[in-house]
Design an enzyme around this catalytic site. Structure first.
Site, mmCIF file in Angstrom:
data_model
loop_
_atom_site.group_PDB
_atom_site.id
_atom_site.type_symbol
_atom_site.label_atom_id
_atom_site.label_comp_id
_atom_site.label_asym_id
_atom_site.label_seq_id
_atom_site.Cartn_x
_atom_site.Cartn_y
_atom_site.Cartn_z
ATOM 1 N N LYS A 174 -3.490 -9.202 -4.161
ATOM 2 C CA LYS A 174 -4.581 -9.049 -3.178
ATOM 3 C C LYS A 174 -4.749 -7.546 -2.966
ATOM 4 O O LYS A 174 -3.997 -6.915 -2.241
ATOM 5 C CB LYS A 174 -4.206 -9.749 -1.868
ATOM 6 N N GLU A 249 6.754 -1.422 1.908
ATOM 7 C CA GLU A 249 6.703 0.046 1.846
ATOM 8 C C GLU A 249 5.652 0.467 2.861
ATOM 9 O O GLU A 249 4.473 0.212 2.670
ATOM 10 C CB GLU A 249 6.353 0.482 0.414
ATOM 11 N N CYS A 283 1.673 8.062 1.626
ATOM 12 C CA CYS A 283 2.751 7.586 2.490
ATOM 13 C C CYS A 283 3.844 8.646 2.624
ATOM 14 O O CYS A 283 4.547 8.687 3.615
ATOM 15 C CB CYS A 283 3.307 6.290 1.930
ATOM 16 N N GLU A 384 1.880 8.019 12.219
ATOM 17 C CA GLU A 384 1.291 8.328 10.916
ATOM 18 C C GLU A 384 -0.225 8.473 11.047
ATOM 19 O O GLU A 384 -0.920 7.543 11.415
ATOM 20 C CB GLU A 384 1.617 7.202 9.909
#
Ligand code: NAI
Ligand code: MG
Length: 491
Positions: A174, A249, A283, A384
């Site tokens: 997906k 992750e 990331c 973040e």
């Protein structure tokens, strides 16, 4: 306009809902294709195809045969790297200057795991029970659901797919609703490589329905997810209901730590690559820059000087250094965080808002932004942002650098800049992160395990560790003689 269907059991398939959604080019905001909007029915069809392939043709192949197919796929990726890279530029706004090499390099994951496929060995266990032979074998899990983000769509898919296929699993992917095209285009190479129908399937759509349906499907043995910690947590909670395997992750807020004895110029370049490469949408972004106080002012001055040389603009141009933010919500999020940092009292010394200078088009450009006077309790230091926004935090000594560096919920990566070998060793041992770079930044490879500590996730991708995530071990006991001494006590 181009319409992208689902790819299920080797067939291009219309969405059960008959609904489609637009995908845009972040550079000019233009809609360039339509993507099938998946629902639970499409997911069920794809999982059924993957299950049939696992129980059929794919499951019957030897590990050596699987490995050869992956090596063949690697060759096709190299052949088509330019074409695949261009799709990422159009759909995601990634730089063409980076994508050519990145797509070619992506082939190495398939080559590495293709080679590893027939080197996964169990053990003969020296049994304490006379007359019983005991050995272990590593087996695939079954159908793997892969949920992929928008920031490096094909590369992050490949980290998962290469290992999962080498291990003998089948897959339903997906992709992100913002960048579905590259995974779908990639399916023609899967076919050409000779990987049988149903081994890899793609169902497109939104996280809350298509993604959630994949996580909830009882025939999916494992979910491999990359994305935000918030969505990752939801996936983990949902997978727990069926005791599914999960790897996550989930990004980070990585400290990039510069000591006064560092190679000054190399550290400046490392700090820049840590935050402005890929428009900060990685990331592993080194979004908390910790600089020793004795060199702080000079370092920041040089940092701004270099950041100002960045060419902002068309990601399709080889000269561009910083492109647009990939998605409209992400653009708003980055600007919101800039406002939050200002209201928290951080000092904006570069950028600080939308960019509309030379090279800008559409409405998703953010100026490369640097804040000084950041303290580690501010939201700009703890959350973040996922954009070209850097916070600089001064520190006195090694102990304080370590304390600030580790004072965070995330733990994906960290950078250390020093010429002192003892300090390099101490810092690399004590930083609580899955990757520590010393005198470099942003190095990743198919050969080396990658993943998070703390809220940055579970499990590892790449390297030998990477394939273990897609295997389970079975212990087999075979008695040499069939007599059972006393059936009422454990052997
Ligand atoms: P996201 O985490 O919501 O989406 C990632 C993938 O998960 C997409 O394919 C999405 O459709 C799917 N998804 C979302 N919710 C789901 C659910 N409940 N069940 C199953 N699948 C679900 O990330 P998004 O919205 O694209 O970006 C939001 C933030 O995530 C960014 O601002 C950034 O901070 C972070 N992010 C981190 C990445 C990383 O590499 N760690 C990559 C992309 C985004
Ligand atoms: Mg797009």
């Amino acid at each position: 306009m181009k319409q992208y269907q689902h790819y299920i059991g080797g067939q291009w398939t219309d969405p059960a809902s008959s609904r489609w959604f637009d995908t845009t080019n972040p550079y000019d905001g233009e809609v360039w294709a339509q993507i099938a909007e998946g629902n639970a029915n499409d997911v069920a069809a794809a999982v059924a195809a993957a299950k049939a392939a696992f129980e059929g043709e794919w499951g019957a192949l030897t590990a050596t045969a699987r490995g050869k197919l992956l090596v063949r796929l690697a060759e096709l990726i190299e052949r088509d790297a330019a074409r695949l890279g261009e799709i990422e530029v159009r759909d995601n706004g990634k730089l063409i200057a980076e994508m050519g090499a990145q797509t070619k390099y992506m082939a190495e994951w398939y080559r590495y795991f293709g080679g590893l496929a027939d080197k996964i060995e169990g053990a003969v266990i020296p049994s304490d029970k006379p007359g019983i032979f005991n050995f272990t074998r590593y087996e695939p899990l079954g159908v793997i659901g892969m949920i992929i983000p928008w920031n490096s769509p094909l590369l992050l898919l490949s980290w998962k797919l290469s290992a999962a296929l080498a291990a003998g699993n089948t897959v339903v992917v997906k992709p992100s609703e913002f960048t579905s095209a590259s995974a779908l285009e990639f399916m023609s190479l899967i076919e050409e490589a000779g990987i049988p129908p149903g081994v890899v399937n793609v169902v497109t759509g939104f996280g809350k329905d298509t993604g959630a349906a994949l996580v909830e499907h009882p025939d999916v043995a494992k979910i491999a997810f990359t994305g935000s910690d918030i969505s990752g947590q939801k996936v983990y909670e949902s997978a727990a209901k069926q005791i599914k395997h999960v790897s996550l992750e989930l990004g980070g807020k990585s400290p990039n730590i510069v000591f006064e004895d560092a190679d000054f110029e190399a550290a400046v370049m490392g700090a820049i690559s840590g935050i402005f490469a890929a428009t900060g949408q990685t990331c592993i972004a080194g979004s908390r820059l910790l600089v020793q106080r004795s060199i702080h002012d000079a370092f920041v001055e040089r940092l701004v000087e270099v950041a100002k040389t960045a060419t902002i603009g068309d990601p399709m141009s080889m000269d561009t250094h910083v492109g647009p933010v990939t998605t409209p919500p992400q653009y708003r999020k980055v600007l919101d965080y800039i406002d939050i940092a200002k209201s928290e009292g951080a000092n904006c010394i570069l950028g600080g808002g939308p960019y509309d200078g030379p090279g800008a088009k559409g409405s998703q450009f953010v100026s490369p932004t640097i804040f000084t006077g950041v303290n580690n309790r501010m939201r700009i230091a703890q959350e973040e942002v996922f954009g070209p926004v850097l916070g600089v935090i001064p520190f006195e000594d090694e102990a304080e650098a370590l304390a600030i560096g580790n004072d965070i919920n995330f733990g994906l990566a960290a950078g250390v800049w020093t010429r002192d070998i003892g300090r390099a060793i101490r810092m690399s041992e004590r930083l609580r992160a899955g990757t520590v770079w010393v005198n470099t930044y942003r190095a990743v490879s198919f050969t080396s395990p990658f993943g998070g500590y703390k809220r940055s996730g579970l499990g590892r991708e790449s390297g030998i560790e990477g394939i273990r995530e897609y295997l389970q071990v079975k212990s087999v006991w075979i008695a040499q003689e069939t007599s059972v001494a006393n059936p009422f006590i454990m052997r």
